[in-house]
Write a protein that holds these residues in place. Structure first.
Motif, PDB file in Angstrom:
ATOM      1  N   GLU A   4       0.717  -1.037  -0.078  1.00 35.74           N
ATOM      2  CA  GLU A   4       0.164   0.160  -0.050  1.00 35.74           C
ATOM      3  C   GLU A   4       0.752   1.257   0.062  1.00 35.74           C
ATOM      4  O   GLU A   4       2.009   1.303   0.415  1.00 35.74           O
ATOM      5  N   VAL A   5       0.398   2.303  -0.704  1.00 35.00           N
ATOM      6  CA  VAL A   5       1.054   3.482  -0.543  1.00 35.00           C
ATOM      7  C   VAL A   5       0.230   4.255   0.340  1.00 35.00           C
ATOM      8  O   VAL A   5      -0.904   4.510   0.144  1.00 35.00           O
ATOM      9  N   VAL A   6       0.992   4.686   1.400  1.00 30.90           N
ATOM     10  CA  VAL A   6       0.319   5.492   2.577  1.00 30.90           C
ATOM     11  C   VAL A   6       0.114   6.957   2.259  1.00 30.90           C
ATOM     12  O   VAL A   6      -0.959   7.457   2.490  1.00 30.90           O
ATOM     13  N   THR A   7       1.321   7.558   1.797  1.00 34.37           N
ATOM     14  CA  THR A   7       1.225   8.940   1.677  1.00 34.37           C
ATOM     15  C   THR A   7       2.524   9.209   1.142  1.00 34.37           C
ATOM     16  O   THR A   7       3.534   8.851   1.128  1.00 34.37           O
ATOM     17  N   GLN A   8       2.442  10.548   0.367  1.00 37.08           N
ATOM     18  CA  GLN A   8       3.726  11.227  -0.234  1.00 37.08           C
ATOM     19  C   GLN A   8       4.514  11.802   0.824  1.00 37.08           C
ATOM     20  O   GLN A   8       4.077  12.638   1.525  1.00 37.08           O
ATOM     21  N   LEU A   9       5.636  11.665   0.837  1.00 36.40           N
ATOM     22  CA  LEU A   9       6.436  12.312   1.978  1.00 36.40           C
ATOM     23  C   LEU A   9       7.168  13.521   1.577  1.00 36.40           C
ATOM     24  O   LEU A   9       7.298  14.631   2.273  1.00 36.40           O
ATOM     25  N   GLN A  16      10.539  11.385  -6.184  1.00 29.99           N
ATOM     26  CA  GLN A  16       9.494  11.791  -5.116  1.00 29.99           C
ATOM     27  C   GLN A  16       9.677  10.642  -3.954  1.00 29.99           C
ATOM     28  O   GLN A  16       9.918   9.370  -4.641  1.00 29.99           O
ATOM     29  N   TYR A  18       7.668   8.213  -1.148  1.00 35.42           N
ATOM     30  CA  TYR A  18       6.460   7.956  -0.500  1.00 35.42           C
ATOM     31  C   TYR A  18       6.640   7.054   0.729  1.00 35.42           C
ATOM     32  O   TYR A  18       7.593   6.224   0.730  1.00 35.42           O
ATOM     33  N   CYS A  28      10.120   3.403   2.852  1.00 35.63           N
ATOM     34  CA  CYS A  28      10.003   4.445   1.931  1.00 35.63           C
ATOM     35  C   CYS A  28      10.051   3.881   0.699  1.00 35.63           C
ATOM     36  O   CYS A  28      11.124   3.195   0.447  1.00 35.63           O
ATOM     37  N   TYR A 116       6.924   8.501  13.722  1.00 34.42           N
ATOM     38  CA  TYR A 116       6.699   9.343  12.403  1.00 34.42           C
ATOM     39  C   TYR A 116       7.853   9.638  11.474  1.00 34.42           C
ATOM     40  O   TYR A 116       9.017   9.502  11.972  1.00 34.42           O
TER      41      TYR A 116
END
Length: 272
Positions: A4-9, A16, A18, A28, A116
């Motif tokens: 799963e792609v959780v969010t763009q970092l 880029q 993620y 990552c 985090y």
């Protein structure tokens, strides 16, 4: 490998990044941009000294054919992966790599104490004591990196993360070969000076140090080890140069280069 792609970092000049889920772990994924979309130039200064074992690819890269340009692009992307594996093995604090497929580098997510994504060094406020501690840790990693044969080449407060245990060096596609690159010494000094300037904002006494020249002088003399103690002081060698001896060294290098070119020409004839 990625569930799963959780969010763009983040989105930078090269890629880029993620946050992704791999089973129960967060990691990552660094997705490199195509060459025409990147702003960071694959300068000859950075690529000098990188060895290509396949002679066909090396010739194509030198001639800048379409195939050669594709291979050069792949070599540029592979450089960070190779550097991460090499430096992790040398006990340098870098993200642990897990694989590289189709321009996507999967690696460890550097996290803070709460789990985090860790902040960049530039986003952290430091006490004088912590600045001195972090500076010493980064210098230790610069030394270990050099002992492993590499210079970061673009080290700054923007390419260092701070996790629960301290600084972690990131972004290594431009890492240069210390022994094979004529600009390695100046790049190392620039990296170290960037760190001196940044940490010196919190601990001004660091502004009086000269770790870059000290580290390179020890390396050039064959005296640098991963645990070599540093002083931050450097006294330049003011002895006169033996010009005749220097000319002999230059002539030896010229003859060695001519021999390598002749051997390469023989290989090309044999291939044809």
């Amino acid at each position: 490998m990625i569930d799963e792609v959780v969010t763009q970092l983040m989105s930078g000049k090269e890629a880029q990044v993620y946050v992704v889920r791999c089973g129960d772990a967060l990691r990552c994924a660094k997705v490199f941009k195509e060459a025409k979309q990147r702003s960071f130039k694959q300068a000859v200064q950075y690529q000098e000294g990188r060895r290509e074992r396949n002679t066909r690819r090396a010739r194509a890269m030198a001639k800048k054919t379409r195939y050669g340009q594709q291979e050069q692009e792949q070599a540029w992307l592979n450089a960070e992966v190779d550097a991460l594996y090499r430096l992790a093995a040398a006990d340098v604090r870098v993200p642990q790599p897990y694989g590289f497929v189709d321009g996507v580098l999967l690696m460890e997510m550097i996290a803070d104490a709460e789990g985090y994504a860790a902040p960049r060094l530039d986003d952290v406020e430091l006490s004088p004591e912590l600045a001195l501690d972090y500076h010493a840790r980064v210098m230790r990693d610069v030394v270990r990196m050099l002992c492993a044969g590499l210079v970061h080449g673009d080290l700054s407060e923007f390419n260092v993360l701070v996790d629960a245990h301290g600084p972690v060096i990131i972004d290594l596609p431009q890492a240069v070969d210390a022994a094979g690159n004529n600009s390695a010494a100046s790049m190392l000094e620039r990296d170290v000076d960037n760190m001196r300037r940044y940490f010196g904002r919190f601990a001004p006494r660091l502004l009086e140090t000269d770790y870059g020249k000290e580290i390179w002088a020890l390396y050039a003399a064959g005296e640098l080890q991963p645990d070599t103690p540093l002083t931050g002081c450097f006294t330049p060698d003011t002895r006169e140069v033996d010009v005749d001896q220097l000319l002999d060294v230059i002539e030896d290098a010229r003859e060695a280069h001519a021999e390598r070119m002749a051997a390469l020409a023989d290989e090309q004839r044999d291939d044809n």
